[in-house]
Design a protein around this motif. Sequence first.
Motif, short mmCIF file in Angstrom:
data_model
loop_
_atom_site.label_atom_id
_atom_site.label_comp_id
_atom_site.label_asym_id
_atom_site.label_seq_id
_atom_site.Cartn_x
_atom_site.Cartn_y
_atom_site.Cartn_z
N VAL A 184 -0.40 38.00 -3.23
CA VAL A 184 -0.09 37.21 -2.04
C VAL A 184 0.70 38.09 -1.07
N ASN A 185 0.26 38.13 0.17
CA ASN A 185 1.00 38.78 1.25
C ASN A 185 1.14 37.78 2.39
N ALA A 186 2.35 37.60 2.87
CA ALA A 186 2.58 36.64 3.95
C ALA A 186 3.67 37.17 4.87
N ASP A 187 3.51 36.93 6.16
CA ASP A 187 4.60 37.26 7.07
C ASP A 187 4.59 36.28 8.24
N ILE A 188 5.77 36.01 8.75
CA ILE A 188 5.94 35.18 9.93
C ILE A 188 6.65 36.04 10.98
N THR A 189 6.12 36.02 12.19
CA THR A 189 6.60 36.89 13.25
C THR A 189 7.00 36.08 14.47
N TYR A 190 8.11 36.45 15.07
CA TYR A 190 8.59 35.85 16.32
C TYR A 190 8.59 36.93 17.39
N LEU A 198 10.46 40.05 15.67
CA LEU A 198 11.15 39.82 14.40
C LEU A 198 10.13 39.37 13.38
N ALA A 199 10.07 40.05 12.23
CA ALA A 199 9.07 39.73 11.21
C ALA A 199 9.73 39.67 9.84
N LEU A 200 9.33 38.65 9.09
CA LEU A 200 9.76 38.50 7.71
C LEU A 200 8.51 38.59 6.84
N LEU A 201 8.50 39.53 5.88
CA LEU A 201 7.30 39.82 5.11
C LEU A 201 7.57 39.60 3.62
N TYR A 202 6.66 38.87 2.99
CA TYR A 202 6.81 38.54 1.56
C TYR A 202 5.58 39.04 0.81
N ASN A 203 5.80 39.60 -0.37
CA ASN A 203 4.71 40.08 -1.21
C ASN A 203 4.93 39.62 -2.64
N LEU A 204 3.88 39.10 -3.24
CA LEU A 204 3.89 38.72 -4.66
C LEU A 204 2.76 39.44 -5.36
N HIS A 225 8.25 40.25 -6.94
CA HIS A 225 8.46 39.57 -5.66
C HIS A 225 9.27 40.51 -4.75
N THR A 226 8.79 40.74 -3.54
CA THR A 226 9.54 41.55 -2.58
C THR A 226 9.61 40.83 -1.24
N LEU A 227 10.70 41.03 -0.54
CA LEU A 227 10.92 40.43 0.78
C LEU A 227 11.48 41.51 1.69
N ASP A 228 10.79 41.75 2.81
CA ASP A 228 11.21 42.76 3.78
C ASP A 228 11.42 42.10 5.14
N MET A 229 12.19 42.77 5.99
CA MET A 229 12.38 42.30 7.35
C MET A 229 12.25 43.49 8.30
N ASP A 282 13.03 45.30 0.59
CA ASP A 282 13.37 44.75 -0.73
C ASP A 282 14.71 44.00 -0.70
N LEU A 283 14.79 42.99 0.18
CA LEU A 283 16.02 42.21 0.30
C LEU A 283 16.35 41.46 -0.99
N LEU A 284 15.36 41.07 -1.76
CA LEU A 284 15.61 40.34 -3.01
C LEU A 284 16.18 41.27 -4.09
N ASN A 285 15.76 42.52 -4.07
CA ASN A 285 16.24 43.52 -5.03
C ASN A 285 16.15 43.00 -6.47
N ARG A 286 15.02 42.39 -6.78
CA ARG A 286 14.84 41.90 -8.15
C ARG A 286 14.45 43.06 -9.06
N PRO A 287 14.82 42.98 -10.33
CA PRO A 287 14.50 44.08 -11.25
C PRO A 287 13.00 44.15 -11.56
#
Length: 339
Positions: A233-239, A251-257, A279-283, A301-306
């Motif tokens: 899954v790749n998703a982003d929302i942009t303003y 401004l963009a928020l990007l999520y990857n699973l 799971h990764t989250l970028d801005m 990698d705002l979530l910084n999950r292991p």
Amino acid sequence: LYIYDDSDNRNSYKGDNILTAAYAGIDLPFGRWNVYAGVRFEYSRMALTSYTKIKDWDSETRNYTHADPFPSVNVTYRINDKHLLRAAYGMSTNRPEFREVSPSVYYDFDLFSDVKGNADLKAAYIQNADLRWEWYPAAGEGISVAVFYKHFRNPIETAILDAGSGSYTYTFENADRANLYGVELDVKKNLDFMGMRNFSVVLNGSLMKSRVDFDDESLEHDRPLQGQSPYLVNADITYSPRFGDNRQLNLALLYNLQGPRIHAVGISGLGDITQRPVHTLDMAASYRFGERTELKLQLTDLLNRPLIFEQDVPQTGRSIEVERYRTGMGFELGIALKF
């Protein structure tokens, strides 16, 4: 405390690669139908020189030569100005790299293991086919749904060997054949209809099933393709508002699973090592003012999950955690000037 020279000339190599290619295609319109067909011919010669002794510079050279045609065809049917049906076929290849065929050994500090190439590695060949429906509701917007299929011959996979003392050596192996099929959804849409002016979303999601097939007399069992997740899954929302003619904010928020996947295939009784879902989250942000200047900010990698890796234990039918680490968050700030 002692220091000594542990250099081994066998862990050095040199190589060169020559690739020559030619392409021919034809575009055939038939009313609402359009057929584009072509073929690409590639000649590749890779030479790898390895050293055979620890201290002396005796060497041997091995050549890897491929001469292959790669046909492709794309058939489009235009239902109307906003809807298309598209069917496509193409053949591609994945040739070994220097590192993958060199017998040299090096230590990878991320894997905590030695890595060694396989001089007998073969090129992989892939047959690709997909059927896609595309809808373009407005300028800059698109929605598509596709089903796809891939057949692999001699796919190249990362594998592990028992190096003794509880350690592994990573290497590369060819499987005999593999198949992959799945479905994909792709969406690019403005959110003006929801009252969210200057907002847009992009969504891409895939469900896949892959399987490597082995002969009945093989000691290995059928399994998913190494490195292939069952879902992505790749998703982003942009303003993106504009302030006059020469100023714009993005401004963009990007999520990857990324679903679980085999990280390395176990050989000679070793269990496979599997990476758990990621799971990764970028801005990303940028501000353009004037015609030549743009400020940029990127946070990764705002979530910084292991990242977690587990290995199957064939004797028990269970899995144990063998590695866990974090890559850390990233920060980048810059300015771009156009001249």
